[in-house]
Design a protein around this motif. Structure first.
Motif, PDB file in Angstrom:
ATOM      1  N   GLU A  67       0.981  -1.157  -0.302  1.00  8.86           N
ATOM      2  CA  GLU A  67      -0.405   0.079  -0.390  1.00  8.86           C
ATOM      3  C   GLU A  67       0.976   0.936   0.270  1.00  8.86           C
ATOM      4  OE1 GLU A  67      -2.665  -0.130   3.388  1.00  8.86           O
ATOM      5  OE2 GLU A  67      -2.991   2.338   3.685  1.00  8.86           O
TER       6      GLU A  67
ATOM      7  N   ARG B 172      -7.245   8.937  -2.529  1.00  2.79           N
ATOM      8  CA  ARG B 172      -7.024   8.280  -1.546  1.00  2.79           C
ATOM      9  C   ARG B 172      -6.930   8.505  -0.299  1.00  2.79           C
ATOM     10  NH1 ARG B 172      -5.153   3.729  -2.462  1.00  2.79           N
ATOM     11  NH2 ARG B 172      -3.645   3.903  -4.135  1.00  2.79           N
TER      12      ARG B 172
ATOM     13  N   ASP C 128      -5.854  12.136  -7.184  1.00  4.65           N
ATOM     14  CA  ASP C 128      -5.442  11.707  -5.897  1.00  4.65           C
ATOM     15  C   ASP C 128      -6.001  11.580  -5.066  1.00  4.65           C
ATOM     16  OD1 ASP C 128      -3.744   9.777  -7.712  1.00  4.65           O
ATOM     17  OD2 ASP C 128      -2.323  10.497  -7.006  1.00  4.65           O
TER      18      ASP C 128
ATOM     19  N   LYS D 275       2.888   1.740  -3.523  1.00  2.00           N
ATOM     20  CA  LYS D 275       1.764   2.430  -4.485  1.00  2.00           C
ATOM     21  C   LYS D 275       1.587   3.815  -3.929  1.00  2.00           C
ATOM     22  CE  LYS D 275      -2.441   0.265  -6.921  1.00  2.00           C
ATOM     23  NZ  LYS D 275      -3.616   0.108  -6.844  1.00  2.00           N
ATOM     24  N   ARG D 276       0.882   4.378  -2.937  1.00  2.00           N
ATOM     25  CA  ARG D 276       0.954   5.723  -2.519  1.00  2.00           C
ATOM     26  C   ARG D 276       2.069   5.877  -2.866  1.00  2.00           C
ATOM     27  NH1 ARG D 276      -0.514   4.504   2.270  1.00  2.00           N
ATOM     28  NH2 ARG D 276       2.394   5.371   3.080  1.00  2.00           N
TER      29      ARG D 276
ATOM     30  N   ASP E  21      -7.423  -2.509  -3.932  1.00  2.00           N
ATOM     31  CA  ASP E  21      -6.302  -1.503  -4.293  1.00  2.00           C
ATOM     32  C   ASP E  21      -5.352  -2.540  -4.637  1.00  2.00           C
ATOM     33  OD1 ASP E  21      -4.658   0.510  -5.208  1.00  2.00           O
ATOM     34  OD2 ASP E  21      -5.507   2.038  -3.623  1.00  2.00           O
TER      35      ASP E  21
ATOM     36  N   THR F 214      -1.284  14.567   3.401  1.00  2.00           N
ATOM     37  CA  THR F 214      -0.289  13.309   3.007  1.00  2.00           C
ATOM     38  C   THR F 214       0.320  13.593   1.282  1.00  2.00           C
ATOM     39  OG1 THR F 214      -1.509  12.241   4.029  1.00  2.00           O
ATOM     40  CG2 THR F 214       0.004  11.035   3.075  1.00  2.00           C
ATOM     41  N   THR F 215      -0.451  13.694   0.877  1.00  2.00           N
ATOM     42  CA  THR F 215      -0.005  14.207  -0.860  1.00  2.00           C
ATOM     43  C   THR F 215       1.270  14.947  -1.140  1.00  2.00           C
ATOM     44  OG1 THR F 215      -1.980  13.192  -1.665  1.00  2.00           O
ATOM     45  CG2 THR F 215      -0.233  14.507  -3.059  1.00  2.00           C
TER      46      THR F 215
ATOM     47  N   GLU G 135       2.556   6.567  -6.577  1.00  2.00           N
ATOM     48  CA  GLU G 135       1.693   7.457  -7.617  1.00  2.00           C
ATOM     49  C   GLU G 135       2.208   8.860  -7.818  1.00  2.00           C
ATOM     50  OE1 GLU G 135      -2.295   4.743  -6.569  1.00  2.00           O
ATOM     51  OE2 GLU G 135      -2.213   6.853  -5.313  1.00  2.00           O
TER      52      GLU G 135
ATOM     53  N   GLN H  62      -4.979  14.103   3.996  1.00  2.00           N
ATOM     54  CA  GLN H  62      -5.065  13.054   2.332  1.00  2.00           C
ATOM     55  C   GLN H  62      -3.777  14.652   1.400  1.00  2.00           C
ATOM     56  OE1 GLN H  62      -4.953  10.637   2.095  1.00  2.00           O
ATOM     57  NE2 GLN H  62      -3.181  10.519  -0.252  1.00  2.00           N
TER      58      GLN H  62
END
Lengths: 304, 344
Positions: free
Chosen positions: A194, B61, B57, A197-198, B249, B298-299, A201, B295
């Motif tokens: 996981e 996510r 994303d 993959k994150r 996933d 995080t991204t 991406e 999120q």
């Protein structure tokens, strides 16, 4: 690092089998626990191969607790085993019990992790894989494959963990030899599919579809498998557009390598009995000063 | 300050006094900062038949966390907490991998995953509502044991490599319908359904009244135990669905590490969205904004290029900042600080 010395175990093992069968040796093995995939396989291998070397193995699983390990080691001492193998839970707190083993004249061998003791003579040697070597092997393969010209994205293991630090260090040490090799992005994927993959991406977006990226180096196969999924979902072609190299050599990465989605994986052996028993039996036959670290060799596997 | 602006711009006052403004503001600030970090951050294009870009994303996510957070919002509304959601995800994932290997119909397997989540919720709800165990302890039991249960399920079929292929489940998780990822569409459907149940029936009101004062609600004729029980079941079902999304996933079951610490992110999303651990309020929409804030953060960290050692520190600092923004007291203090300077 001066300790890194790979012994030719094969040579020793042939003589050790003869020595071992002559008189059955009793060896106590205190294992950390049974977490993950690798450790149970390691325990099973130690138990299965013991008979091949004429060893009567007394196995104690400490369930992740040091006090259990100390208790097991003291029990081994009381039973008067010929040698003790410890896969330590933690590095500290071993001086006392190792001193007791020394007074009982039972040699102690470490496998896997290290211990931190004042008096290094309390144990004979540590026999384990070298995470740093794994990183260097991955780096060397990549340098050869890319002819020393490669922009790399790195998927790190859990931040601060020994394998993450060492694999990164070994890999970096090799690519530093090549001015055109460079890690352009690095992030932690926590050793999970996981996480890999994150992170991949995000890398795909931040590098405009991995434009100019020639390789992905993952500290374990699980993260690389996640990265492969992320790349496929973005319409990329892992294994072809981007070289994929990782560590562990789990069954799933073997399939990915066979399918051309991954290129190389450095094996973290679980079948290590054939490396550990010969050293111990040879020492029992002929006690002498050994190097404090005997490295179990790592193999890099590719499609061919 | 507010006394000055009150007569001139009542609209601004209404907005600035609404709770909703602060988390949304935080989200906008994070996204603006991202634009500086990565020039093509806002680019959205179509790759492999679906929308593709950082903004997508973030929503994509955020779906599992948001699902879990919605369930958590209801539980927290009853003055409870559910620490076991990560373990429920692990169990539902393990069941999916196991039944796929056993060859069951994949639609049935989806039902198994959701029912398993619901049963975990029944367990938690029974402990909390009917045995009267404190929620943090009651759900701690499943939190600690659930991942072990997941590993045992993996052992049933001797799976050291519990990966699988399922066109149906992967379609629900990573597929897309008309350029839009399926999981987002399904999330919207689930959100609307939950919103209708909570806001268009009396359930939400009952939950909030039980969370505000369980004894008084009981006297008013609300069966507080039943309401609390139902809230844990809903939370379990949401976690079960999140488990399906996360497992499909990566098409592998990884009970040890899947959704690690998701309970903390979910609680955080509820709190950022204006929920109170003291119970008595549910903000479903704002909880989703809370999940998006987490999120987005995080991204942003992933694309920032900062060394991974800083991840958790940055996350903690931003969360602290968002919570300070939300705190009336903190805002007043800051305003007073600036005003004091101007007066001098």
């Amino acid at each position: 690092m001066s300790l890194k010395k790979i012994i030719a175990a094969a040579i020793v093992s042939s003589s050790a089998i003869i020595a071992g069968t002559a008189s059955a040796q009793t060896i106590g093995f205190s294992q950390v626990g049974s977490e993950g995939d690798w450790r149970p396989a390691f325990s099973a291998n130690m138990q299965e191969t013991a008979s091949d070397y004429g060893v009567d193995l007394k196995f104690a699983n400490a369930q992740g607790k040091q006090e259990e390990q100390l208790r097991a080691v003291r029990a081994f001492i009381a039973q008067g085993v010929d040698a003790i193998i410890i896969a330590p839970v933690v590095v500290t707190g071993w001086d006392q019990v190792l001193q007791e083993a020394k007074e009982a004249e039972i040699p102690v061998f470490l496998v896997d992790r290290d211990v931190d003791v004042e008096d290094k003579s309390l144990y004979v040697t540590r026999i384990s894989a070298d995470f740093n070597l794994e990183g260097r092997l991955a780096g060397a393969w990549l340098a050869a494959e890319s002819l020393g010209d490669c922009k790399i994205v790195e998927l790190q293991g859990t931040t601060g963990s020994a394998p993450a630090i060492e694999r990164n260090g070994g890999f970096q040490a090799v690519i530093d030899q090549f001015p055109a090799m460079e890690i352009v992005a690095t992030q932690s994927g926590d050793f999970t599919t996981e996480g890999g993959k994150r992170v991949m991406e995000a890398f795909i977006k931040s590098t405009n579809n991995l434009e100019g990226i020639c390789a992905s180096f993952a500290h374990n196969d699980n993260m690389q498998l996640g990265a492969i999924q992320a790349m496929k979902e973005a319409g990329l072609n892992p294994g072809e557009d981007v070289l994929m190299v990782s560590v562990d050599y789990v069954p799933a990465i073997m399939d990915a390598i066979a399918a051309g989605d991954a290129n190389a994986s450095v094996e973290l052996r679980s079948a290590v009995g054939e490396f550990i028993y010969p050293v111990i039996l040879d020492y029992l036959e002929n006690p002498r000063e050994l190097d404090k670290w005997i490295v179990i060799p790592s193999d890099l596997h590719t499609a061919n | 300050m507010s006394s000055v602006s009150q007569p001139s711009t009542p609209v601004w006052k209404r907005i600035s006094q609404s709770r909703a403004i602060w988390p949304i503001l935080a989200l906008v600030v994070i996204l603006i900062v991202d634009g500086f970090i990565s020039p093509n951050f806002y680019n959205i294009r179509i790759v492999e038949g679906r929308l593709f870009g950082n903004l997508i994303d973030i929503v994509y996510r955020a779906v599992p966390t948001a699902l879990v957070a919605l369930g958590m919002a209801i539980v927290i509304g009853t003055k409870g907490i559910d620490l076991s959601v990560g373990s429920i995800i692990a169990i539902s994932g393990a069941i999916i991998a196991w039944r796929i290997q056993a060859g069951d119909n994949h639609v049935v397997i989806l039902a198994y995953a959701v029912i398993a989540g619901g049963l975990c919720g029944v367990w938690n709800g029974t402990l909390v509502a009917f045995l009267g165990i404190q929620p943090i302890i009651a759900t701690l039991i499943l939190m600690v044991s659930g991942r072990g249960v997941g590993m045992l399920i993996n052992l049933i079929y001797g799976g050291t490599d519990p990966s699988f292929e399922s066109a149906f489940l992967q379609g629900l998780s990573t597929g897309s319908i008309g350029y839009i990822p399926t999981r987002i569409l399904l999330f919207i459907a689930i959100f609307i359904a939950l919103w209708l149940v909570v806001r268009k029936t009396a359930l939400g009101l009952f939950v909030e009244s039980v969370g505000g004062n369980a004894a008084a609600s009981n006297l008013a004729g609300i069966n507080a135990r039943r309401i609390i029980f139902v809230s844990y079941v809903i939370c379990g079902v949401m976690a079960g669905w999140a488990g399906m999304i996360m497992t499909a996933d990566t098409h592998t079951s990884d009970p040890v590490s899947v959704a690690l610490y998701i309970e903390l992110d979910a609680i955080l999303a509820v709190v950022i969205g204006g929920g109170s651990l003291m119970g008595g309020r549910i903000y479903l929409g704002m909880t989703v904004i809370g999940a998006l804030v987490i999120q987005a953060l995080t991204t942003s960290i992933l694309i920032s290029g900062l060394p991974p050692e800083y991840n958790l520190i940055i996350k903690a600092l931003v969360v602290l900042f968002v919570l300070l923004l939300q705190s009336d007291n903190a805002r007043k203090q800051i305003v007073a600080l600036f005003r004091g300077k101007h007066n001098e």
